[in-house]
Design a protein around this motif. Structure first.
Motif, mmCIF file in Angstrom:
data_model
loop_
_atom_site.group_PDB
_atom_site.id
_atom_site.type_symbol
_atom_site.label_atom_id
_atom_site.label_comp_id
_atom_site.label_asym_id
_atom_site.label_seq_id
_atom_site.Cartn_x
_atom_site.Cartn_y
_atom_site.Cartn_z
ATOM 1 N N LYS A 5 13.991 68.720 23.635
ATOM 2 C CA LYS A 5 13.348 70.350 24.165
ATOM 3 C C LYS A 5 15.323 71.101 23.691
ATOM 4 C CE LYS A 5 11.511 73.209 27.004
ATOM 5 N NZ LYS A 5 10.338 73.551 28.867
ATOM 6 N N HIS A 6 14.820 72.098 22.953
ATOM 7 C CA HIS A 6 15.634 73.202 21.826
ATOM 8 C C HIS A 6 15.548 74.475 21.878
ATOM 9 C CE1 HIS A 6 17.862 69.280 20.953
ATOM 10 N NE2 HIS A 6 15.827 68.728 20.456
ATOM 11 N N ARG A 7 16.055 75.265 22.184
ATOM 12 C CA ARG A 7 16.536 76.924 22.051
ATOM 13 C C ARG A 7 16.499 77.200 21.569
ATOM 14 N NH1 ARG A 7 15.560 79.685 28.018
ATOM 15 N NH2 ARG A 7 17.652 79.557 28.099
ATOM 16 N N VAL A 8 16.645 78.561 20.094
ATOM 17 C CA VAL A 8 17.202 79.455 19.207
ATOM 18 C C VAL A 8 17.001 80.973 19.777
ATOM 19 C CG1 VAL A 8 18.016 77.454 18.015
ATOM 20 C CG2 VAL A 8 16.205 79.303 17.911
ATOM 21 N N GLY A 9 17.826 81.485 19.986
ATOM 22 C CA GLY A 9 18.047 82.999 19.830
ATOM 23 C C GLY A 9 17.877 84.198 18.728
ATOM 24 N N ARG A 11 17.381 87.059 16.499
ATOM 25 C CA ARG A 11 17.430 88.763 16.137
ATOM 26 C C ARG A 11 16.319 89.203 14.897
ATOM 27 N NH1 ARG A 11 20.763 92.289 19.215
ATOM 28 N NH2 ARG A 11 22.302 93.010 17.235
ATOM 29 N N GLU A 93 17.131 91.846 22.889
ATOM 30 C CA GLU A 93 18.011 91.550 21.546
ATOM 31 C C GLU A 93 17.913 90.915 20.658
ATOM 32 O OE1 GLU A 93 21.207 90.861 24.176
ATOM 33 O OE2 GLU A 93 22.795 92.838 23.519
ATOM 34 N N GLN A 94 16.464 89.863 20.892
ATOM 35 C CA GLN A 94 17.008 88.776 20.349
ATOM 36 C C GLN A 94 14.824 88.331 20.610
ATOM 37 O OE1 GLN A 94 19.232 85.067 20.423
ATOM 38 N NE2 GLN A 94 19.611 86.770 22.356
ATOM 39 N N THR A 98 11.696 78.320 21.816
ATOM 40 C CA THR A 98 11.705 77.652 22.565
ATOM 41 C C THR A 98 11.235 75.946 21.720
ATOM 42 O OG1 THR A 98 12.233 78.339 24.741
ATOM 43 C CG2 THR A 98 11.652 76.276 24.651
ATOM 44 N N SER A 115 16.284 64.429 19.121
ATOM 45 C CA SER A 115 17.186 65.500 19.262
ATOM 46 C C SER A 115 18.024 66.063 19.057
ATOM 47 C CB SER A 115 17.564 64.121 20.661
ATOM 48 O OG SER A 115 18.974 65.163 21.084
ATOM 49 N N THR A 116 18.608 65.129 17.305
ATOM 50 C CA THR A 116 20.731 66.069 17.107
ATOM 51 C C THR A 116 19.623 67.037 15.790
ATOM 52 O OG1 THR A 116 21.020 63.403 17.555
ATOM 53 C CG2 THR A 116 22.283 65.433 15.836
ATOM 54 N N PRO A 119 17.415 70.864 16.185
ATOM 55 C CA PRO A 119 17.918 71.962 16.011
ATOM 56 C C PRO A 119 18.959 72.454 14.957
ATOM 57 C CG PRO A 119 18.802 71.235 17.598
ATOM 58 C CD PRO A 119 18.184 69.529 17.631
ATOM 59 N N LEU A 123 17.364 76.275 13.506
ATOM 60 C CA LEU A 123 18.255 76.546 13.227
ATOM 61 C C LEU A 123 18.435 77.493 11.459
ATOM 62 C CD1 LEU A 123 21.758 75.809 14.656
ATOM 63 C CD2 LEU A 123 20.773 77.816 15.496
ATOM 64 N N ARG A 126 15.763 79.706 11.852
ATOM 65 C CA ARG A 126 16.562 81.427 12.766
ATOM 66 C C ARG A 126 17.245 82.153 11.337
ATOM 67 N NH1 ARG A 126 21.896 81.403 14.821
ATOM 68 N NH2 ARG A 126 22.114 80.113 13.071
ATOM 69 N N ILE A 141 20.358 70.304 6.552
ATOM 70 C CA ILE A 141 21.224 69.577 6.602
ATOM 71 C C ILE A 141 21.508 68.269 7.345
ATOM 72 C CG2 ILE A 141 23.449 70.136 8.573
ATOM 73 C CD1 ILE A 141 23.378 72.821 8.092
ATOM 74 N N HIS B 6 22.833 62.613 21.392
ATOM 75 C CA HIS B 6 23.003 63.276 20.836
ATOM 76 C C HIS B 6 23.305 62.088 19.362
ATOM 77 C CE1 HIS B 6 20.913 66.861 21.501
ATOM 78 N NE2 HIS B 6 21.840 67.119 22.314
ATOM 79 N N PHE B 111 20.483 73.562 30.347
ATOM 80 C CA PHE B 111 19.912 71.984 29.580
ATOM 81 C C PHE B 111 19.476 72.630 28.032
ATOM 82 C CE2 PHE B 111 15.906 69.747 28.239
ATOM 83 C CZ PHE B 111 16.506 68.503 27.997
ATOM 84 N N LEU B 112 18.940 73.483 27.905
ATOM 85 C CA LEU B 112 18.739 74.022 27.236
ATOM 86 C C LEU B 112 19.535 73.979 25.591
ATOM 87 C CD1 LEU B 112 15.101 75.954 27.867
ATOM 88 C CD2 LEU B 112 15.470 74.123 26.199
ATOM 89 N N SER B 115 21.601 71.262 24.497
ATOM 90 C CA SER B 115 20.404 69.814 24.168
ATOM 91 C C SER B 115 20.916 70.938 22.392
ATOM 92 C CB SER B 115 19.245 70.178 24.881
ATOM 93 O OG SER B 115 18.037 69.541 23.594
ATOM 94 N N THR B 116 20.661 72.119 22.361
ATOM 95 C CA THR B 116 20.501 73.229 21.005
ATOM 96 C C THR B 116 21.748 73.320 20.918
ATOM 97 O OG1 THR B 116 18.772 74.066 22.090
ATOM 98 C CG2 THR B 116 19.834 74.229 19.915
ATOM 99 N N PRO B 119 24.463 69.271 18.719
ATOM 100 C CA PRO B 119 24.572 68.497 17.739
ATOM 101 C C PRO B 119 24.968 70.076 16.412
ATOM 102 C CG PRO B 119 21.909 68.683 18.789
ATOM 103 C CD PRO B 119 22.827 69.315 19.372
ATOM 104 N N ILE B 143 23.733 79.865 18.792
ATOM 105 C CA ILE B 143 22.316 79.067 18.942
ATOM 106 C C ILE B 143 21.201 80.839 19.143
ATOM 107 C CG2 ILE B 143 22.793 76.567 18.550
ATOM 108 C CD1 ILE B 143 22.382 77.222 21.658
ATOM 109 N N HIS B 144 22.709 81.353 18.945
ATOM 110 C CA HIS B 144 21.545 82.889 19.863
ATOM 111 C C HIS B 144 22.234 83.789 19.452
ATOM 112 C CE1 HIS B 144 23.611 82.671 24.007
ATOM 113 N NE2 HIS B 144 22.704 81.998 24.724
ATOM 114 N N TYR B 145 21.573 84.891 19.964
ATOM 115 C CA TYR B 145 22.563 86.378 20.082
ATOM 116 C C TYR B 145 23.192 86.328 21.393
ATOM 117 C CZ TYR B 145 23.982 91.567 19.492
ATOM 118 O OH TYR B 145 24.093 92.826 19.849
#
Lengths: 147, 147
Positions: A5-9, A11, A93-94, A98, A115-116, A119, A123, A126, A141, B6, B111-112, B115-116, B119, B143-145
């Motif tokens: 499980k991963h999360r990025v933000g 814009r 903001e973003q 997830t 898991s690696t 992300p 990204l 993103r 990458i 990872h 955790f998130l 985990s992100t 890497p 990884i986020h703003y």
């Protein structure tokens, strides 16, 4: 069963993020080399990773600008029957994106890879939204020699 | 308790990879803005993330070119009492570096984040070894703003 499980933000516009998960242009802009299919519940989409693999997913849940859930119906070993759940959340903001990837067949090596690697692809998504340029396969990458 | 794990593959010398985990120059080349300490079992190392935080770790296990285990003895909430286990494995073509980060205090958000984010830093370490240039904080890929 394993789960990553991963999360990025991001814009950007929540619609644009959602479209990147449900259109051929979107999916081939950050992940696969090419994509062919239709985002309707029950429909299939083929993702081609040039020279490597084809993954076929079925969309099992779609909530516009909120949720896309896909089940892998054909692909290499660890992908078989795995499920991807993308959840979008608009903040001030973003947009938070997830991803939960559940596998029924994966080994420890597969788990470490996902898991690696996820992300890196998130990204890429993103960057596609924020700058117009993602890094779909084979321009992703790499996380190890031979990846 | 949560755990993230990872693995990256690095085309380089196993000694160089190990040194990146146990020397001030190494740790400030891919992760922290600056590092100050000594890699001996029981010794502490301070990692400064400029303007953000200082993390103090104690080395609890060292096996040359194989294992570095660090326990966080001071740092922001989710870092408290967390443990980092770096394991190195030389294969024919590369050195595999596996990181396990165990937390006793982390929320789902923490955790998130780990985990992100891990890497990103492990690939910074890889790039430092392979190309001579890592991306330690604050030059890390965000990884986020607001990251």
């Amino acid at each position: 069963m394993t789960k990553v499980k991963h999360r990025v933000g991001i814009r950007g516009n929540v619609e644009a993020v959602f479209q990147s998960l449900v259109t051929n242009d979107g999916l081939s802009g950050w992940w696969a080399t090419s994509a062919s299919g239709k985002a309707e519940v029950g429909s299939h989409i083929d993702l081609t990773f040039s020279g490597l693999a084809v993954l076929t997913f079925k969309y099992v849940e779609l909530q516009s600008n909120k949720v896309a859930r896909l089940k892998c119906v054909s692909g290499p070993g660890p992908w078989q029957d795995s499920e991807l759940l993308f959840e979008l959340e608009q903040s001030d903001e973003q947009v938070f994106l997830t991803l939960t990837h559940q596998n029924s067949n994966s080994t420890e090596d597969d788990f470490l890879y996902f898991s690696t690697k996820w992300p890196v692809y998130l990204l890429s998504l993103r960057d596609m939204i924020e700058s117009g340029t993602g890094r779909p396969y084979p321009n992703d990458i790499k996380i190890h020699y031979g990846d």
